[in-house]
Write a protein that holds these residues in place. Structure first.
Motif, PDB file in Angstrom:
ATOM      1  N   PHE A   1      -0.482  12.439   5.649  1.00 15.59           N
ATOM      2  CA  PHE A   1      -1.618  12.027   4.816  1.00 15.59           C
ATOM      3  C   PHE A   1      -1.156  11.685   3.405  1.00 15.59           C
ATOM      4  CE2 PHE A   1      -3.050  14.945   8.066  1.00 15.59           C
ATOM      5  CZ  PHE A   1      -4.267  14.438   8.494  1.00 15.59           C
ATOM      6  N   GLN A   2      -2.005  10.937   2.729  1.00 15.33           N
ATOM      7  CA  GLN A   2      -1.738  10.573   1.337  1.00 15.33           C
ATOM      8  C   GLN A   2      -1.560  11.825   0.459  1.00 15.33           C
ATOM      9  OE1 GLN A   2      -4.870   8.013   0.024  1.00 15.33           O
ATOM     10  NE2 GLN A   2      -4.060   7.812  -2.040  1.00 15.33           N
TER      11      GLN A   2
ATOM     12  N   SER B   1      -9.350  -2.219   0.084  1.00 11.46           N
ATOM     13  CA  SER B   1      -9.881  -0.866   0.009  1.00 11.46           C
ATOM     14  C   SER B   1     -11.269  -0.815   0.641  1.00 11.46           C
ATOM     15  CB  SER B   1      -9.951  -0.467  -1.471  1.00 11.46           C
ATOM     16  OG  SER B   1     -10.471   0.821  -1.570  1.00 11.46           O
TER      17      SER B   1
ATOM     18  N   ASP C   1      -0.567   7.363   6.420  1.00 11.35           N
ATOM     19  CA  ASP C   1      -1.645   6.780   5.617  1.00 11.35           C
ATOM     20  C   ASP C   1      -1.297   6.795   4.136  1.00 11.35           C
ATOM     21  OD1 ASP C   1      -3.975   5.667   4.782  1.00 11.35           O
ATOM     22  OD2 ASP C   1      -5.258   7.355   5.308  1.00 11.35           O
ATOM     23  N   GLU C   2      -0.797   5.686   3.656  1.00 10.72           N
ATOM     24  CA  GLU C   2      -0.469   5.542   2.219  1.00 10.72           C
ATOM     25  C   GLU C   2       0.279   6.762   1.711  1.00 10.72           C
ATOM     26  OE1 GLU C   2      -3.323   3.920  -0.425  1.00 10.72           O
ATOM     27  OE2 GLU C   2      -4.544   3.148   1.208  1.00 10.72           O
TER      28      GLU C   2
ATOM     29  N   LYS D   1      -9.171   1.243   7.168  1.00 13.40           N
ATOM     30  CA  LYS D   1      -7.818   1.546   7.657  1.00 13.40           C
ATOM     31  C   LYS D   1      -7.661   3.038   7.941  1.00 13.40           C
ATOM     32  CE  LYS D   1      -6.007  -0.126   3.867  1.00 13.40           C
ATOM     33  NZ  LYS D   1      -7.259  -0.404   3.122  1.00 13.40           N
ATOM     34  N   THR D   2      -8.071   3.855   6.971  1.00 16.11           N
ATOM     35  CA  THR D   2      -7.972   5.308   7.167  1.00 16.11           C
ATOM     36  C   THR D   2      -8.858   5.746   8.327  1.00 16.11           C
ATOM     37  OG1 THR D   2      -7.401   5.728   4.866  1.00 16.11           O
ATOM     38  CG2 THR D   2      -8.416   7.559   6.061  1.00 16.11           C
ATOM     39  N   THR D   3     -10.003   5.121   8.449  1.00 14.17           N
ATOM     40  CA  THR D   3     -10.920   5.471   9.545  1.00 14.17           C
ATOM     41  C   THR D   3     -10.234   5.282  10.902  1.00 14.17           C
ATOM     42  OG1 THR D   3     -12.798   4.871   8.166  1.00 14.17           O
ATOM     43  CG2 THR D   3     -13.194   4.965  10.548  1.00 14.17           C
TER      44      THR D   3
ATOM     45  N   ARG E   1      -7.945   8.179  11.409  1.00 10.47           N
ATOM     46  CA  ARG E   1      -8.719   9.403  11.643  1.00 10.47           C
ATOM     47  C   ARG E   1      -9.298   9.457  13.061  1.00 10.47           C
ATOM     48  NH1 ARG E   1     -10.584  12.776   7.948  1.00 10.47           N
ATOM     49  NH2 ARG E   1     -12.647  12.729   8.909  1.00 10.47           N
TER      50      ARG E   1
END
Ligand SMILES: Nc1ncnc2c1ncn2[C@@H]1O[C@H](COP(=O)(O)OP(=O)(O)OP(=O)(O)O)[C@@H](O)[C@H]1O
Ligand SMILES: [Mg+2]
Length: 261
Positions: free
Chosen positions: A103-104, A55, A181-182, A59-61, A64
């Motif tokens: 998206f999550q 975490s 993303d997740e 990863k999300t970055t 994005r």
């Protein structure tokens, strides 16, 4: 040099035939916190690549940046042989059409019907006429098992149903790349399997390239051609799921997998 006159990247033709996404020396900072540190990686066309890592590792970055929801501080991003960053605004809009994201937290438009959620971008961004967009949306709702929910508001749907609408919405743009993303981590446990099964189907039956962030290691093992272990802004190890999950090279990967598996 202005963005308008930037040369197109020099791409080895052999490489560009297979590479759909390429990040080169990408750095992203928030204040004095360097989240991505001269990151290099590529994803070949049609492949399914999973990013794993702790975490806060960025990863999300990465997703994005590919969605142009944020900009790198340094480096280049290329999609299907065309620059996404840095590039003139018009080109960014063109390249961006090749990419869809789920998206999550679903991020559906709450004030629009399910059908309208799916037709909106094809009409406004791709210029499809509304009938054509609706026909495509109905096919997709059928695919995700929600043909009877066309007129419902998203808030009336379960989390699993909302996420399936979000998947249909992303596919309606006919993206070459789907970023995930997740996508199951906000769902009640009993709804997770349905969404993962749908994604497995899409992975099997389409040639869409997938770049996926997930904590669902069994799913990652099933669909991935390649797994990238990500830590401290860098890819520290990559390989087939068999290799990464069963016999990782790096202690950091082993430690991470020990904690999540
Ligand atoms: N808009 C922002 N402003 C400031 N810092 C941010 C912003 N977005 C992300 N960060 C920071 O960047 C780092 C990476 O965040 P990111 O969301 O990419 O991590 P992640 O790997 O997706 O984590 P997780 O597995 O928890 O989702 C974190 O330290 C986060 O706090
Ligand atoms: Mg994240």
């Amino acid at each position: 040099m202005s963005l308008e006159t930037l040369p197109e990247p020099e791409i080895d033709p052999e490489r560009s035939a297979t590479e759909l996404i390429r990040l080169e020396q990408v750095t992203k900072r928030f204040g004095d916190h360097t989240v991505l540190d001269r990151l290099d990686f590529s994803v070949d066309a049609g492949k399914h690549v999973t990013l794993i890592g702790p975490s806060g590792s960025g990863k999300t970055t990465i997703l994005r940046l590919l969605m142009t929801l944020a900009k790198p501080d340094e480096g280049t991003i290329t999609v299907a042989g065309q620059r996404l960053y840095p590039a003139p605004e018009k080109q960014v809009r063109e390249v961006r059409k090749k990419i869809g994201m789920v998206f999550q937290q679903f991020n559906l438009f709450p004030n629009m019907s399910v059908l309208r959620n799916i037709t909106e971008a094809p009409v406004t961004v791709l210029g499809l006429d509304r009938d054509e967009a609706e026909a495509r949306a109905r096919e997709l709702l059928d695919l995700v098992g929600l043909a009877d929910k066309c007129d419902a508001r998203p808030t009336r749907l379960s989390g699993g149903q909302q996420q399936r609408v979000a998947i249909a919405r992303a596919l309606a743009m006919r993206p070459q790349v789907l970023l995930l993303d997740e996508v199951t981590s906000a769902l009640d446990p009993e709804l997770v399997a349905g969404v993962l099964d749908l994604l497995r189907d899409i992975a099997r039956s389409t040639d869409i390239t997938m770049l996926c962030v997930t904590h669902e290691m069994n799913f990652a093992r099933d669909i991935s051609d390649q797994v990238l272990m990500f830590d401290s802004g860098r890819v520290i190890e990559s390989g087939t799921p068999e290799k990464i999950f069963s016999d990782p090279e790096k202690d950091r990967t082993r430690e991470f997998l020990g904690a999540v598996l």
